[in-house]
Design an enzyme around this catalytic site. Structure first.
Site, PDB file in Angstrom:
ATOM      1  N   LYS A   1       0.832  -1.202   0.000  1.00 28.75           N
ATOM      2  CA  LYS A   1       0.000   0.000   0.000  1.00 28.75           C
ATOM      3  C   LYS A   1       0.874   1.262   0.000  1.00 28.75           C
ATOM      4  O   LYS A   1       0.553   2.263  -0.626  1.00 28.75           O
ATOM      5  CB  LYS A   1      -0.881   0.024   1.254  1.00 28.75           C
ATOM      6  CG  LYS A   1      -1.910  -1.064   1.307  1.00 28.75           C
ATOM      7  CD  LYS A   1      -3.216  -0.627   0.662  1.00 28.75           C
ATOM      8  CE  LYS A   1      -4.355  -1.616   0.906  1.00 28.75           C
ATOM      9  NZ  LYS A   1      -4.037  -3.008   0.689  1.00 28.75           N
ATOM     10  N   ARG A   2       1.936   1.143   0.740  1.00 24.29           N
ATOM     11  CA  ARG A   2       2.869   2.261   0.870  1.00 24.29           C
ATOM     12  C   ARG A   2       3.334   2.789  -0.500  1.00 24.29           C
ATOM     13  O   ARG A   2       3.624   3.960  -0.665  1.00 24.29           O
ATOM     14  CB  ARG A   2       4.060   1.730   1.663  1.00 24.29           C
ATOM     15  CG  ARG A   2       5.075   2.699   2.141  1.00 24.29           C
ATOM     16  CD  ARG A   2       5.902   2.051   3.264  1.00 24.29           C
ATOM     17  NE  ARG A   2       6.402   0.723   2.906  1.00 24.29           N
ATOM     18  CZ  ARG A   2       7.489   0.526   2.175  1.00 24.29           C
ATOM     19  NH1 ARG A   2       8.163   1.546   1.718  1.00 24.29           N
ATOM     20  NH2 ARG A   2       7.891  -0.699   1.896  1.00 24.29           N
TER      21      ARG A   2
END
Length: 475
Positions: free
Chosen positions: A238-239
RNA sequence: GUCCCCAUCGUCUAGCCUGGUCCAGGACGACGGCCUUUCACGCCGUUAACAGGGGUUCAAAUCCCCUUGGGGACGCCA
């Protein structure tokens, strides 16, 4: 023996790029061999599994056209099956009850770590001969020496010291089965012959093989596909703005573009970049899977998407377009109100946009001026100031009668010829009228070819826009 | 920390298994040009890599070893 592969996601989130790729590879492998591809939902963790995630995964697989045989198997509905097999292991002495609490086990791990050893459960309940009891779990009684090896379909020969593995829990203290047990029981029960999965599962494979052996079952073939990394080379997450498969749809990507991209990420067939679904099925082989991790590159995905947009039938894109149009207007105009969404009209616009759009979102934005009523046409202020000065206005005014006289707008070559004749007569350059006319018709400085645009807009609309532009300048 | 895995242009990769045809090929990107009514498309070109060090060999990107770098796994998650 015909091949059976499977994809076994856990519904704790949406289908992400990595999962989609292993699903694709498993699907391709099955199809390549004329075998079967199955879907199993690994929802033993009731806390984290959701129906929404399950639905989302199935929807994403459908969008990518990765159809599984029959209906999906849900692990949450098979606890009895798992428990009966755990009991078998208990009866045959291949499993035992353990009374250690999570805290105690954690302490063991801490100690091992501090001593520079691999953190693991020390097996202190192995020979205690304990029975069921509150808070107790069932552990696998694994071999403490020797080696477990297997031939990984992508990594090659792989061996793990049995001493590296601790006695894994098979049944939790709440009575539910754990992942490794459920996977083995299911893969056996479903007749899976090839397990293709992400690299993050390599450590589980020898454990699972031990279970197969304890049950006396045939061990399937295993293959571990390298991870997909973010630009910083760390596991894609997600980062990095890692998106779910369905978000790529929202962003205007075509499923075949994503599939083609994903297939080429970690797999190759010589220098070929573009693969139809049929070619993929025909050419896919685990032997051509790379064995090092790959970085996800949006630029290349965009390129492929642009390619497939150009190749698509206009009617298909026209049908997809409305979904993207609501967001496509200039700031504020975020609805479909008053837009001309006639399918035939849309299909006539699409060919002008196909070579220009990299995504359907871009295409929708470019299509907007075609669809909005003339009265609501949005003008780029700078474009108007720059290209609709008095001199340009005079030219447009002189051009107007020519376009009023033109009979057939569908013949854009004729429109061009008429314009050229006018310019020749006045000894003018095309450039003198091109941008003024463009701004008048589209409100912008960039657009498809002028006469093709007029052809699609039609006579009434084109004339209305030129007249409106002339009025605009007079203000 | 322990164990496992990986290592070719910025990125995806071909080549590596079966050493010589590789002063390393293709693609994306970037840059430049051509085409051109704008924006694109298209076309042409440029850029740029065998991580380092030792071996083996007549010959190594290809085989072996070490180093370095990166990743993954070590759950009563999956």
């Amino acid at each position: 023996m015909t091949i059976v592969t499977r994809f076994a996601p856990s519904p704790t989130g949406y289908l992400h790029i990595g999962g989609a790729r292993t699903a694709l590879f498993s699907w391709l492998l099955a199809k390549n061999q004329g075998g079967t591809f199955l879907l199993r939902v690994e929802d033993t963790d009731r806390e984290r599994s959701t129906q929404a995630a399950t639905d989302a995964i199935i929807e994403a697989m459908a969008w990518l056209d990765l159809a599984a045989e029959g209906t999906a198997v849900f692990q949450s509905q098979r606890f009895d099956l798992y428990n009966s097999h755990i009991d078998t292991l208990l009866e045959t002495g291949r499993a035992y009850w353990c009374q250690c609490t999570p805290d105690e086990v954690e302490a063991m791990r801490e100690k091992a770590r501090a001593e520079g050893r691999k953190p693991k459960y020390d097996g202190r309940c192995r020979e205690l001969g304990l029975g069921p009891g509150a808070g107790r779990v069932v552990r696998f009684k694994g071999p403490q020496d020797g080696v477990t090896n297997f031939l990984d379909m992508v990594k090659g020969p792989t061996a793990v010291q049995n001493a590296e593995m601790d006695d894994m829990i098979l049944r939790r203290s709440d009575g539910s089965p754990t992942y490794n047990l459920a996977v083995v029981v299911d893969d056996h029960d479903m007749g899976v012959t090839v397990v293709l999965r992400g690299d993050d599962h390599v450590a589980n494979t020898p454990r699972q093989i031990l279970l197969y052996q304890a049950f006396g079952w045939n061990v399937p073939n295993f293959g571990h596909v390298p991870m997909i990394l973010g630009p910083d080379k760390a596991k894609l997450s997600k980062r990095h703005g890692a998106l779910s498969v369905m978000e790529y749809r929202t962003l205007g990507y075509l499923p075949e573009a994503l599939v083609n991209y994903l297939a080429r990420l970690g797999w190759s067939h010589g220098d070929q970049e573009i693969f139809s679904r049929e070619e993929l099925v025909r050419l896919f082989s685990t032997g051509n899977l790379g064995n090092s991790p790959s970085v996800f590159d949006v630029k290349k995905l965009e390129w492929l998407n642009a390619h497939y947009i150009k190749e698509s039938a206009p009617g298909r894109l026209a049908a997809l377009l409305p979904e993207y149009l609501a967001q496509a207007g200039p700031a504020g105009a975020d609805n479909l109100d008053g837009l001309n969404l006639d399918p035939g009209y849309l299909a006539s616009i699409v060919p002008l946009l196909q070579p220009r759009a990299k995504t359907l979102v871009e295409m929708a934005a470019m299509a907007h001026f075609f669809l909005v009523p003339t009265a609501r046409l949005d003008y780029d202020e700078k474009a108007v100031a720059e290209h609709l000065k008095p001199g340009s206005r005079e030219l447009l005014a002189r051009l107007l009668p020519i376009y009023e006289a033109a009979p057939d707008y569908s013949d854009h070559k004729a429109l061009e010829a008429a314009t050229q004749a006018f310019l020749d007569e006045g000894n003018l350059k095309f450039k003198a009228v091109a941008q003024p006319l463009r701004v008048a018709l589209t409100g912008k400085t960039a657009s498809p070819g002028l006469f093709e645009t007029m052809g699609v807009l039609g006579k009434t609309e084109s004339l209305a826009r030129i007249r409106q532009a002339l009025a605009l300048v007079e203000e």
